[in-house]
Scaffold this motif. Structure first.
Motif, PDB file in Angstrom:
ATOM      1  N   GLY A 161      -7.448  -4.471   5.408  1.00  0.00           N
ATOM      2  CA  GLY A 161      -7.475  -4.064   6.811  1.00  0.00           C
ATOM      3  C   GLY A 161      -8.865  -4.012   7.412  1.00  0.00           C
ATOM      4  O   GLY A 161      -9.049  -3.497   8.510  1.00  0.00           O
ATOM      5  N   GLY A 196      -2.656  -4.467   7.854  1.00  0.00           N
ATOM      6  CA  GLY A 196      -2.908  -3.685   9.064  1.00  0.00           C
ATOM      7  C   GLY A 196      -4.198  -2.898   8.958  1.00  0.00           C
ATOM      8  O   GLY A 196      -4.695  -2.631   7.857  1.00  0.00           O
ATOM      9  N   TYR A 197      -4.742  -2.571  10.118  1.00  0.00           N
ATOM     10  CA  TYR A 197      -5.979  -1.782  10.197  1.00  0.00           C
ATOM     11  C   TYR A 197      -5.624  -0.310  10.304  1.00  0.00           C
ATOM     12  O   TYR A 197      -4.618   0.052  10.921  1.00  0.00           O
ATOM     13  CB  TYR A 197      -6.743  -2.231  11.445  1.00  0.00           C
ATOM     14  N   GLY A 198      -6.442   0.529   9.695  1.00  0.00           N
ATOM     15  CA  GLY A 198      -6.301   1.969   9.893  1.00  0.00           C
ATOM     16  C   GLY A 198      -7.600   2.548  10.405  1.00  0.00           C
ATOM     17  O   GLY A 198      -8.680   2.163   9.945  1.00  0.00           O
ATOM     18  N   GLN A 206      -9.572   9.307  14.673  1.00  0.00           N
ATOM     19  CA  GLN A 206      -8.497   9.840  13.825  1.00  0.00           C
ATOM     20  C   GLN A 206      -8.408  11.362  13.959  1.00  0.00           C
ATOM     21  O   GLN A 206      -7.308  11.933  13.906  1.00  0.00           O
ATOM     22  CB  GLN A 206      -8.714   9.428  12.371  1.00  0.00           C
ATOM     23  N   HIS A 215      -0.438   8.887  13.875  1.00  0.00           N
ATOM     24  CA  HIS A 215      -1.193   8.111  12.891  1.00  0.00           C
ATOM     25  C   HIS A 215      -2.136   7.161  13.623  1.00  0.00           C
ATOM     26  O   HIS A 215      -2.037   6.984  14.844  1.00  0.00           O
ATOM     27  CB  HIS A 215      -0.247   7.349  11.957  1.00  0.00           C
ATOM     28  N   GLN A 217      -2.656   3.797  12.620  1.00  0.00           N
ATOM     29  CA  GLN A 217      -2.424   2.515  11.948  1.00  0.00           C
ATOM     30  C   GLN A 217      -2.002   1.419  12.923  1.00  0.00           C
ATOM     31  O   GLN A 217      -1.231   1.663  13.854  1.00  0.00           O
ATOM     32  CB  GLN A 217      -1.306   2.673  10.896  1.00  0.00           C
ATOM     33  N   ARG A 218      -2.498   0.210  12.646  1.00  0.00           N
ATOM     34  CA  ARG A 218      -2.026  -0.967  13.351  1.00  0.00           C
ATOM     35  C   ARG A 218      -1.224  -1.826  12.380  1.00  0.00           C
ATOM     36  O   ARG A 218      -1.553  -1.881  11.196  1.00  0.00           O
ATOM     37  CB  ARG A 218      -3.214  -1.800  13.870  1.00  0.00           C
ATOM     38  N   PHE A 245       4.562  -1.060  10.519  1.00  0.00           N
ATOM     39  CA  PHE A 245       4.084  -0.531  11.800  1.00  0.00           C
ATOM     40  C   PHE A 245       4.281  -1.515  12.962  1.00  0.00           C
ATOM     41  O   PHE A 245       3.696  -1.326  14.035  1.00  0.00           O
ATOM     42  CB  PHE A 245       2.604  -0.149  11.690  1.00  0.00           C
ATOM     43  N   ASP A 249       2.600   0.641  16.608  1.00  0.00           N
ATOM     44  CA  ASP A 249       1.165   0.328  16.614  1.00  0.00           C
ATOM     45  C   ASP A 249       0.407   1.445  17.324  1.00  0.00           C
ATOM     46  O   ASP A 249       0.735   1.778  18.465  1.00  0.00           O
ATOM     47  CB  ASP A 249       0.992  -1.002  17.358  1.00  0.00           C
TER      48      ASP A 249
END
Ligand code: MBD
Ligand code: FE
Length: 309
Positions: A161, A196-198, A206, A215, A217-218, A245, A249
């Motif tokens: 990610g 996915g990116y977080g 965050q 959350h 997350q993407r 997700f 998203d």
């Protein structure tokens, strides 16, 4: 209590003066916007009975947000960047424009001047175990006519990610390329399926999301800028179908028309034909660009970006 403080002549005068509206110099439009921001902010403070301690908590938060270089991340996570897309969609609709590949947010992780290649490119250059992805398609105009010489600027995350440059463990320009379409408007790329990116778990974005019970997350996605002379620049992404997700998203970027089929190939003959010893996936995705015209809102967004050294 009778009457609000924010609507009192003293407060109204205060914010008019603070925005420079009693003077001649400066930018009139900016003055009115600044007046609106301070007045609306203080109206909220009064109506929600925000305490001074709460207020200074927010000031500290914004300071840390900037220090962490996460302003763009919060703009995405707050839904504001998606709202800008909804506004642009509506402006175009009112100007009579319809069709074309849907736009969706740029996000904060593009880098200018990625290596340019003709027709096809391999994006993955770091030794990393990932499902091999072959993606190809055509750039066309709204009538379906292919556009040779269009530029497809593509960037995506690795299997953890992370994006090169922002993730120092990756080599320069990993998973970032510009591909010029060939005589039939085609582009072709080889890469690996992203994850996915977080949001950085200890960062200020965050931190706020935690307080909202959200959350950061993407879903797995691939970003694109698609440009061709005489056409409107397209900013978009495709999502990788099947991601947990996909419709959850944190940046609200998933849109109908941007979830192509991911075809899995595990026939040994096909693997061999591609020079691979393991299964791989293919995605076919065409981009449709709208013609530019004088009555349309500017499609090229001016925005500060990180600069690769
Ligand atoms: C991303 O990869 C992204 O695309 C957005 C919008 C926000 C954070 C990370
Ligand atoms: Fe992204």
């Amino acid at each position: 209590m009778s009457g609000s403080i924010i609507d009192s002549p003293a407060a109204q005068q205060l914010f008019a003066r603070a925005a420079g509206l009693d003077g001649a110099g400066g930018n009139e439009r900016l003055k009115r916007i600044v007046q609106r921001i301070t007045t609306d902010l203080c109206r909220m403070v009064e109506e929600f009975d925000v305490t001074p301690s709460e207020f200074w908590t927010a000031v500290g938060y914004l300071t840390r947000l900037g220090q962490a270089n996460e302003a763009g991340l919060l703009v995405a996570g707050s839904g504001t960047e998606h709202f800008l897309d909804l506004l642009m969609d509506e402006k175009e609709r009112r100007a009579g424009l319809e069709g074309g590949t849907p736009r969706t947010i740029e996000g904060p992780l593009w880098l200018a001047d990625a290596p340019m290649e003709k027709g096809e490119a391999r994006l993955d250059q770091d030794p990393e175990q990932g499902t091999v992805l072959f993606m190809e398609g055509q750039v066309k105009d709204a009538n379906g006519t292919p556009i040779p010489g269009a530029v497809v600027d593509v960037w995506h995350a690795n299997t953890k990610g992370g994006y090169s440059f922002f993730d120092p463990s990756q080599s320069a320009w990993n998973l970032r390329r510009r591909i010029e379409t060939d005589g039939e408007g085609r582009y072709r790329l080889r890469s690996i399926l992203p994850s996915g990116y977080g949001c950085p778990p200890d960062g200020p974005t965050q931190e706020l999301l935690n307080h909202l019970g959200r959350h950061g997350q993407r879903p797995a996605h691939v970003h694109f800028f698609v440009e061709a002379p005489g056409h409107r620049k397209l900013t978009t992404q495709i999502n990788i179908a099947g991601d947990k997700f996909l419709h959850d998203d944190f940046a609200f970027a998933t849109r109908d028309g941007l979830i192509p089929e991911v075809v899995r190939h595990d026939d040994p003959a096909e693997m061999k034909a591609r020079g691979l010893g393991e299964p791989f996936v293919t995605i076919r995705f065409d981009f449709a660009l709208n013609r530019d015209a004088a009555n349309l809102p500017e499609a090229v967004v001016v925005r500060e970006h990180a600069k690769a050294a």
